[in-house]
Design an enzyme around this catalytic site. Structure first.
Site, PDB file in Angstrom:
ATOM      1  CB  CYS A  23      -0.854   0.028   1.193  1.00  0.00           C
ATOM      2  SG  CYS A  23      -2.276  -1.277   0.919  1.00  0.00           S
ATOM      3  CE  LYS A  26      -4.586   2.787  -0.267  1.00  0.00           C
ATOM      4  NZ  LYS A  26      -5.404   3.044   0.756  1.00  0.00           N
ATOM      5  CG  ASP A  57     -16.755   4.473   4.036  1.00  0.00           C
ATOM      6  OD1 ASP A  57     -15.730   3.651   4.728  1.00  0.00           O
ATOM      7  OD2 ASP A  57     -17.567   4.892   4.548  1.00  0.00           O
ATOM      8  CG  ASP A  58     -12.484   1.110   4.217  1.00  0.00           C
ATOM      9  OD1 ASP A  58     -11.223   1.418   4.270  1.00  0.00           O
ATOM     10  OD2 ASP A  58     -13.263   1.472   5.493  1.00  0.00           O
ATOM     11  CG  ASP A  75      -6.580  -2.180  -2.106  1.00  0.00           C
ATOM     12  OD1 ASP A  75      -5.315  -1.862  -2.727  1.00  0.00           O
ATOM     13  OD2 ASP A  75      -6.825  -1.730  -1.278  1.00  0.00           O
ATOM     14  CG  ASP A  98     -10.768  -2.165   1.414  1.00  0.00           C
ATOM     15  OD1 ASP A  98     -10.455  -1.645   2.463  1.00  0.00           O
ATOM     16  OD2 ASP A  98     -10.287  -1.788   0.212  1.00  0.00           O
ATOM     17  N   GLY A 146     -11.464 -12.763 -13.523  1.00  0.00           N
ATOM     18  CA  GLY A 146     -10.682 -11.793 -13.368  1.00  0.00           C
ATOM     19  C   GLY A 146      -9.908 -11.282 -14.860  1.00  0.00           C
ATOM     20  CG  HIS A 147      -8.228  -8.156 -17.480  1.00  0.00           C
ATOM     21  ND1 HIS A 147      -8.544  -8.773 -18.689  1.00  0.00           N
ATOM     22  CD2 HIS A 147      -7.420  -7.091 -17.459  1.00  0.00           C
ATOM     23  CE1 HIS A 147      -7.973  -7.899 -19.581  1.00  0.00           C
ATOM     24  NE2 HIS A 147      -7.366  -6.907 -19.078  1.00  0.00           N
ATOM     25  CB  THR A 148      -3.933 -11.882 -17.052  1.00  0.00           C
ATOM     26  OG1 THR A 148      -4.542 -12.323 -18.431  1.00  0.00           O
ATOM     27  CG2 THR A 148      -4.646 -12.580 -15.953  1.00  0.00           C
TER      28      THR A 148
END
Length: 355
Positions: A23, A26, A57-58, A75, A98, A146-148
């Protein structure tokens, strides 16, 4: 193109392939606010959107009926550790957190994968994904897609989807005067990661760091059911001060932290004193330091730890004084032995005081 390697022929360290880690990647809070303000686009805000971007917010929360609302978050980041399996575990734990921070129950996840496929062995990439899958299994959810992409730097994370009863939804903006502040995990992940890059972590230090960052914030589900819990968030890249400041701003109140009560990873202060401090810590302070009042006894080292970017950090709870025992019990039931009361909420202009 052939796979890159170190001089001994081994694959490169994951942390060597990224300019930041966890993190700490960020965008700084002040820069992020400028970007969002500059976009100037008024989005659609239907009444069913219970939580959007208004209080940082999360997760987003969208109501679908009287007793159910969808919790949606994402995330992802670059490696904070060199072990691919642990990297996957940490990234997945961080993403699912989250959902828990809104008082929700995870349903499923989608994987976000960006990898330098000509640099990292496919086995290494597979281990990263396996680590993420192991955490989702522990949370009782599938990775449903998902995605790659082929990326210059290794990136991994999740889209996490959950459910929450709107009556039990916990936001970061509901704190009340007199509330006690409780932190679920010790601080220091950022300085540990900086020490790791310099190969200064012993095996015990590394184990403590991984244990903290792979511990799912499951107490959030119990805390959601407590009427005395008024605000909830998790501490990640903006550090304890930054995420507490979001509670203070959203609630229109002032937060007071007691420095001596804040739990730290065992060698966090030692590593910080040795100079193992991330660049994100300084960027965090530059972004919001004007809204934080530090007592004369709070030194530069303390400030570095308070702004230290946490990857997969602990839940931060604002609750009524008569609910403190129940909140601490919820943490202990889930193995969070370092949870502690670290301050309180008081009347006053939005901001944070540290003494």
């Amino acid at each position: 193109m052939t796979q890159a390697s170190n001089t001994n022929g081994a694959p490169p360290r994951l942390t060597q392939l990224s300019h930041g880690g966890g993190c700490g990647c960020k965008i700084a809070p002040a820069v992020l606010r400028q970007i969002l303000a500059a976009s100037g686009v008024a989005g659609i805000v239907p009444p069913q959107l219970l939580v959007g971007t208004e209080t940082s917010d999360d997760a987003a929360v969208y109501q679908i009926n009287e007793t159910q609302a969808i919790v949606a978050t994402t995330d992802f980041f670059m490696p904070i550790v060199d072990d691919p399996y642990d990297f996957g575990r940490i990234a997945a734990t961080n993403a699912i957190s989250d959902v828990y921070a809104m008082g929700g129950t995870p349903l499923f996840a989608l994987a976000l994968v960006g990898m330098p496929v000509n640099v990292l062995p496919l086995e290494t990439i597979g281990r990263i994904l396996a680590g993420g899958e192991s955490v989702c299994k522990a949370a009782g959810i599938p990775i449903a897609g998902g995605h790659t992409i082929d990326s210059v730097e290794p990136i991994y994370g999740l889209v996490a989807i959950g459910l929450v009863d709107p009556r039990h939804l916990k936001r970061n903006s509901g704190a009340r005067p007199g509330d006690k502040l409780i932190l679920g995990k010790p601080l220091g992940v950022g300085v540990y990661s900086a020490a790791l890059k310099k190969e200064q972590l012993h095996s015990g230090d590394y184990a403590a760091m991984v244990d903290a960052t792979t511990r799912l914030n499951t107490p959030g589900q119990l805390l959601a059911c407590l009427d005395g819990v008024h605000a909830l968030t998790d501490v990640t890249g903006f550090g304890l001060l930054g995420h507490l400041l979001e509670i203070a701003r959203g609630s229109g109140l002032r937060a007071r932290l007691n420095l001596a009560d804040i739990p730290l990873l065992p060698r966090a202060r030692e590593f910080a004193a040795a100079g193992y401090i991330t660049g994100a810590s300084g960027r965090n302070w530059a972004s919001y330091g004007a809204e934080v009042s530090l007592a004369a006894s709070v030194g530069d080292l303390d400030r570095a730890l308070l702004t230290d970017p946490q990857t997969s950090g602990g839940l931060l709870v604002a609750c009524a004084p008569d609910t403190v025992t129940e909140v601490l019990s919820a943490f202990l039931q889930h193995g969070f032995n370092h949870a502690a009361v670290v301050g309180e909420i008081v009347d006053g202009p939005a901001g944070v005081e540290v003494g």
